[in-house]
Design a protein around this motif. Structure first.
Motif, mmCIF file in Angstrom:
data_model
loop_
_atom_site.group_PDB
_atom_site.id
_atom_site.type_symbol
_atom_site.label_atom_id
_atom_site.label_comp_id
_atom_site.label_asym_id
_atom_site.label_seq_id
_atom_site.Cartn_x
_atom_site.Cartn_y
_atom_site.Cartn_z
ATOM 1 N N ASN A 78 0.834 -1.194 0.000
ATOM 2 C CA ASN A 78 0.000 0.000 0.000
ATOM 3 C C ASN A 78 0.869 1.245 0.000
ATOM 4 O OD1 ASN A 78 -2.612 -1.340 0.270
ATOM 5 N ND2 ASN A 78 -1.835 -1.947 2.276
ATOM 6 N N CYS A 79 0.522 2.188 -0.828
ATOM 7 C CA CYS A 79 1.297 3.424 -0.931
ATOM 8 C C CYS A 79 1.042 4.303 0.291
ATOM 9 C CB CYS A 79 0.925 4.174 -2.207
ATOM 10 S SG CYS A 79 1.813 5.734 -2.377
ATOM 11 N N PRO A 80 2.085 4.706 1.010
ATOM 12 C CA PRO A 80 1.892 5.551 2.191
ATOM 13 C C PRO A 80 1.482 6.977 1.830
ATOM 14 C CG PRO A 80 4.214 5.261 1.760
ATOM 15 C CD PRO A 80 3.484 4.376 0.793
ATOM 16 N N ILE A 81 1.787 7.408 0.629
ATOM 17 C CA ILE A 81 1.436 8.767 0.201
ATOM 18 C C ILE A 81 -0.015 8.821 -0.260
ATOM 19 C CG2 ILE A 81 2.002 10.625 -1.406
ATOM 20 C CD1 ILE A 81 4.874 9.373 -1.475
ATOM 21 N N LYS A 82 -0.439 7.815 -0.994
ATOM 22 C CA LYS A 82 -1.811 7.753 -1.514
ATOM 23 C C LYS A 82 -2.824 7.847 -0.377
ATOM 24 C CE LYS A 82 -4.644 4.700 -4.394
ATOM 25 N NZ LYS A 82 -4.600 3.416 -5.135
ATOM 26 N N ALA A 83 -2.544 7.169 0.725
ATOM 27 C CA ALA A 83 -3.451 7.180 1.864
ATOM 28 C C ALA A 83 -3.546 8.566 2.503
ATOM 29 C CB ALA A 83 -2.998 6.154 2.900
ATOM 30 N N CYS A 90 0.701 13.693 -5.119
ATOM 31 C CA CYS A 90 1.865 12.893 -4.729
ATOM 32 C C CYS A 90 3.183 13.587 -5.069
ATOM 33 C CB CYS A 90 1.816 11.527 -5.403
ATOM 34 S SG CYS A 90 3.174 10.441 -4.906
ATOM 35 N N SER A 91 4.085 13.590 -4.104
ATOM 36 C CA SER A 91 5.423 14.148 -4.315
ATOM 37 C C SER A 91 6.413 13.048 -4.674
ATOM 38 C CB SER A 91 5.893 14.851 -3.045
ATOM 39 O OG SER A 91 6.011 13.900 -1.995
ATOM 40 N N HIS A 92 5.984 11.787 -4.619
ATOM 41 C CA HIS A 92 6.834 10.618 -4.860
ATOM 42 C C HIS A 92 8.018 10.576 -3.909
ATOM 43 C CE1 HIS A 92 4.552 9.324 -8.299
ATOM 44 N NE2 HIS A 92 4.542 10.556 -8.723
ATOM 45 N N LYS A 105 8.948 4.925 -5.245
ATOM 46 C CA LYS A 105 8.585 4.493 -6.601
ATOM 47 C C LYS A 105 7.264 3.749 -6.513
ATOM 48 C CE LYS A 105 11.423 2.056 -8.972
ATOM 49 N NZ LYS A 105 12.529 1.201 -9.449
ATOM 50 N N CYS A 106 6.277 4.213 -7.239
ATOM 51 C CA CYS A 106 4.960 3.581 -7.240
ATOM 52 C C CYS A 106 4.695 2.981 -8.612
ATOM 53 C CB CYS A 106 3.873 4.605 -6.950
ATOM 54 S SG CYS A 106 4.078 5.467 -5.385
ATOM 55 N N ARG A 107 4.108 1.781 -8.609
ATOM 56 C CA ARG A 107 3.739 1.147 -9.862
ATOM 57 C C ARG A 107 2.779 0.002 -9.580
ATOM 58 N NH1 ARG A 107 9.709 -0.453 -10.526
ATOM 59 N NH2 ARG A 107 9.908 -2.108 -9.017
ATOM 60 N N MET A 108 2.182 -0.464 -10.637
ATOM 61 C CA MET A 108 1.308 -1.631 -10.540
ATOM 62 C C MET A 108 2.111 -2.849 -10.969
ATOM 63 S SD MET A 108 -1.733 -0.727 -9.553
ATOM 64 C CE MET A 108 -2.920 -1.899 -10.132
ATOM 65 N N LYS A 109 1.916 -3.959 -10.276
ATOM 66 C CA LYS A 109 2.572 -5.207 -10.629
ATOM 67 C C LYS A 109 1.586 -6.326 -10.351
ATOM 68 C CE LYS A 109 6.902 -7.666 -10.131
ATOM 69 N NZ LYS A 109 8.239 -7.619 -9.609
ATOM 70 N N ASP A 110 1.332 -7.126 -11.349
ATOM 71 C CA ASP A 110 0.377 -8.229 -11.227
ATOM 72 C C ASP A 110 -0.985 -7.730 -10.762
ATOM 73 O OD1 ASP A 110 2.397 -10.004 -11.980
ATOM 74 O OD2 ASP A 110 2.984 -10.388 -9.914
ATOM 75 N N ASN A 115 5.002 -0.634 -4.228
ATOM 76 C CA ASN A 115 5.696 0.612 -3.927
ATOM 77 C C ASN A 115 7.018 0.321 -3.243
ATOM 78 O OD1 ASN A 115 3.234 2.393 -4.488
ATOM 79 N ND2 ASN A 115 2.481 0.872 -3.053
ATOM 80 N N GLU A 116 8.029 1.075 -3.620
ATOM 81 C CA GLU A 116 9.352 0.910 -3.013
ATOM 82 C C GLU A 116 9.780 2.217 -2.368
ATOM 83 O OE1 GLU A 116 12.167 -2.050 -5.392
ATOM 84 O OE2 GLU A 116 11.384 -0.458 -6.677
ATOM 85 N N LEU A 117 10.174 2.143 -1.117
ATOM 86 C CA LEU A 117 10.797 3.263 -0.434
ATOM 87 C C LEU A 117 12.294 3.115 -0.679
ATOM 88 C CD1 LEU A 117 10.525 5.680 1.547
ATOM 89 C CD2 LEU A 117 10.936 4.033 3.389
ATOM 90 N N LEU A 118 12.906 4.117 -1.314
ATOM 91 C CA LEU A 118 14.311 4.040 -1.693
ATOM 92 C C LEU A 118 15.194 4.829 -0.735
ATOM 93 C CD1 LEU A 118 13.880 4.558 -5.544
ATOM 94 C CD2 LEU A 118 14.008 2.407 -4.287
#
Length: 178
Positions: A78-83, A90-92, A105-110, A115-118
């Motif tokens: 779950n995206c912490p920013i979207k919530a 979104c500032s990404h 980094k946000c994306r759809m997969k399957d 989402n990845e926190l870098l």
């Protein structure tokens, strides 16, 4: 790239060459050999290893390591920013209490959010390549311009770091997790 065990088994059976990604968290020779037996043609070793541990892993297939990029600190369903603000605002990125900015980094997969926190700092090791006993290195580009990518590739080719105002990290390769 087989980023989890599901792909390790699926890709070779579908006729694809499968290379193990960092998500497999390969940290020793036994796991490396097991993945090779499962059909992987090359392996990316865990970036949580010290360089001496990484170099000590022996396997029948080529082994590599991530040598450049913003390493993922957390993978989230779950995206912490979207919530908090929604996708349009979104500032990404997330900012911690000290003001340090961590890209997201946000994306759809399957069909699901992925989402990845870098890391706030970029792994950058062009002058440390001689410490690594590996067969290949991976450079992961996320937000670099074409000019930056060209300069980084030249840095790694010449094994000479460039001077810039950007903050770099050696990751855990020279200090370890513990």
């Amino acid at each position: 790239m087989a980023t989890n065990s599901r792909y390790v088994y699926m890709l070779p059976r579908l006729g694809f060459e499968a290379i193990g990604g960092f998500g497999l968290n390969i940290t020793n020779s036994l796991s490396a050999d097991e993945y090779a037996l499962d059909g992987l043609s090359a392996l990316t070793l865990s970036f949580e290893l010290k360089v001496a541990q990484l170099s000590g892993i022996r396997t029948a297939v080529p082994k590599g390591a991530i040598l450049y990029g913003r390493l993922p600190l957390m993978i989230m369903a779950n995206c912490p920013i979207k919530a908090e603000t929604g996708c349009k605002a979104c500032s990404h990125s997330l900012t911690d209490r000290t003001g340090t900015v961590f890209p997201v980094k946000c994306r759809m997969k399957d069909g699901e959010d992925y989402n990845e926190l870098l890391n706030s700092k970029t792994l950058y090791l062009p002058d440390k390549l001689g410490y690594f006993d590996i067969d290949f290195g991976i450079l992961m580009f996320t937000d670099e311009s074409a000019e930056e990518i060209k300069a980084i590739l030249e840095d790694y080719k010449t094994q000479t770091p460039r001077k810039s105002g950007k903050e770099w990290t050696n990751g855990l390769y020279f200090r370890g997790v513990l």
